[in-house]
Design an enzyme around this catalytic site. Structure first.
Site, mmCIF file in Angstrom:
data_model
loop_
_atom_site.group_PDB
_atom_site.id
_atom_site.type_symbol
_atom_site.label_atom_id
_atom_site.label_comp_id
_atom_site.label_asym_id
_atom_site.label_seq_id
_atom_site.Cartn_x
_atom_site.Cartn_y
_atom_site.Cartn_z
ATOM 1 N N ASN A 114 -2.905 1.081 -3.373
ATOM 2 C CA ASN A 114 -2.257 0.366 -2.272
ATOM 3 C C ASN A 114 -2.838 0.945 -0.986
ATOM 4 O OD1 ASN A 114 -0.596 -0.687 -0.331
ATOM 5 N ND2 ASN A 114 1.253 0.398 -0.979
ATOM 6 N N LYS A 130 -2.500 -0.014 1.955
ATOM 7 C CA LYS A 130 -1.642 -0.195 3.132
ATOM 8 C C LYS A 130 -2.497 -0.702 4.306
ATOM 9 C CE LYS A 130 1.355 3.235 1.190
ATOM 10 N NZ LYS A 130 2.430 4.197 1.348
ATOM 11 N N HIS A 171 7.681 -3.504 -1.481
ATOM 12 C CA HIS A 171 7.370 -2.105 -1.156
ATOM 13 C C HIS A 171 8.413 -1.570 -0.177
ATOM 14 C CE1 HIS A 171 5.315 1.415 0.382
ATOM 15 N NE2 HIS A 171 4.611 1.390 -0.730
ATOM 16 N N GLU A 179 8.148 0.090 2.381
ATOM 17 C CA GLU A 179 7.799 -0.098 3.802
ATOM 18 C C GLU A 179 8.136 -1.522 4.270
ATOM 19 O OE1 GLU A 179 3.813 1.437 3.373
ATOM 20 O OE2 GLU A 179 4.695 3.404 2.958
ATOM 21 N N GLU A 205 9.056 3.868 -6.994
ATOM 22 C CA GLU A 205 8.527 4.675 -5.902
ATOM 23 C C GLU A 205 9.685 5.294 -5.115
ATOM 24 O OE1 GLU A 205 4.252 3.385 -4.831
ATOM 25 O OE2 GLU A 205 5.614 2.271 -3.552
ATOM 26 N N GLY A 237 3.876 9.176 0.599
ATOM 27 C CA GLY A 237 3.103 9.671 1.735
ATOM 28 C C GLY A 237 3.568 11.011 2.267
ATOM 29 N N SER A 239 2.886 10.018 -3.691
ATOM 30 C CA SER A 239 2.059 11.227 -3.640
ATOM 31 C C SER A 239 1.426 11.573 -4.987
ATOM 32 C CB SER A 239 2.854 12.416 -3.087
ATOM 33 O OG SER A 239 3.328 12.125 -1.780
HETATM 34 P P1 PGA Z 1 1.411 7.504 -1.520
HETATM 35 O O1 PGA Z 1 1.922 5.985 -1.412
HETATM 36 O O2 PGA Z 1 0.596 7.599 -2.782
HETATM 37 O O3 PGA Z 1 0.584 7.730 -0.279
HETATM 38 O O4 PGA Z 1 2.615 8.372 -1.571
HETATM 39 C C1 PGA Z 1 2.328 5.258 -2.536
HETATM 40 C C2 PGA Z 1 2.808 3.891 -2.127
HETATM 41 O O5 PGA Z 1 3.478 3.767 -1.097
HETATM 42 O O6 PGA Z 1 2.540 2.894 -2.813
#
Ligand code: PGA
Length: 250
Positions: free
Chosen positions: A9, A11, A95, A97, A167, A173, A212
């Site tokens: 992803n 983003k 997601h 976000e 998640e 992140g 992460s």
């Molecule tokens: P990350 O993000 O691996 O940077 O923690 C995962 C995601 O939001 O899909």
């Protein structure tokens, strides 16, 4: 046996230059990935580039969101049929976000899940609790409610046409990965809840972990019985890291 699946992803990251480099790097190393199915979910404008570079390779591509509408006066939105036109196989739905910054509700996410299927795309359906919710002891309540929005559309058959990504918001992140045991506990909870409705779907649906995930922790996470792969943010932006996670499924 569920085939492991690792999806990147990206983003809102990258430039035409960096995306070229990343796609070339993934293509160059994908031969080392023996077990996992692999996909990258790019920002909309880079999807034609992903198609151009990845066409004919074992790597699939997809979007990070889609409109709930088919077409029309929805400025700034992108329809599932448009993603399909550019060869997308997957689209991320719900997601955290999107849920946080765009106030996407469970109902909207469920409608997007159906819009994706209607367009011939496979939804990667994200669910997960915040730190506050985990500390408040309501992880299962929250994840269960998010899951039910799609699970309860019918007998579970609709959910079964997608992929689930657990998640935990506190792990996205942040560099703070859920321990394999913490993740497995929630994955087992999700699978059991699906099984309560539809045993066949529970058996075959892939539940990815996201938050992460890195080359250094991917193998022990994916070794857990209910963790079928990963949805990778930060570590998907470097071919070497991303491929390191993909090969951890070997
Ligand atoms: P990350 O993000 O691996 O940077 O923690 C995962 C995601 O939001 O899909």
């Amino acid at each position: 046996m569920r085939q492991p699946f690792v999806a990147g992803n990206w983003k809102m990251n990258g430039s035409l230059d960096s995306v070229n480099t990343l796609l070339d790097g993934i293509k160059a190393g994908i031969g080392e990935v023996k077990e996992a199915e692999v996909a990258v979910c790019a920002p909309f404008v880079f999807i034609p580039k992903a198609q151009q570079k990845l066409n004919g390779s074992p790597v699939a591509w997809g979007g990070q969101d889609l409109s709930v509408h088919d077409a029309g006066a929805y400025t700034g939105e992108t329809a599932g049929s448009m993603l399909k036109d550019f060869g997308c196989r997957y689209v991320i739905i719900g997601h955290s976000e999107r849920r946080t910054y765009h106030h996407e509700s469970d109902d909207l996410v469920a409608a997007k899940f159906q819009a994706a299927l209607k367009a011939g795309l496979i939804p990667i359906f994200c669910i997960g609790e915040t730190l506050e919710q985990r500390e408040g002891g309501i992880t299962e309540e929250v994840v269960g409610r998010q899951l039910d929005a799609v699970l309860n559309l019918d007998d579970g058959a609709t959910l079964g046409r997608g992929v689930i990504a657990y998640e935990p918001v506190w792990a996205i992140g942040t560099g703070k990965t859920a321990s394999p045991e913490q993740a497995q506990d929630v994955h087992a909870f999700i699978r059991n809840r699906v099984a309560g409705k539809n045993g066949a779907v529970a058996e075959k649906i892939r539940i990815l972990y996201g938050g992460s995930m890195k080359p250094g922790n991917a193998a022990e996470l994916m070794a857990k019985p209910d963790i079928d792969g990963g949805l990778i943010g930060g570590a998907a932006l470097q071919a070497e890291d991303f491929l390191g996670i993909c090969t951890a499924a070997n």
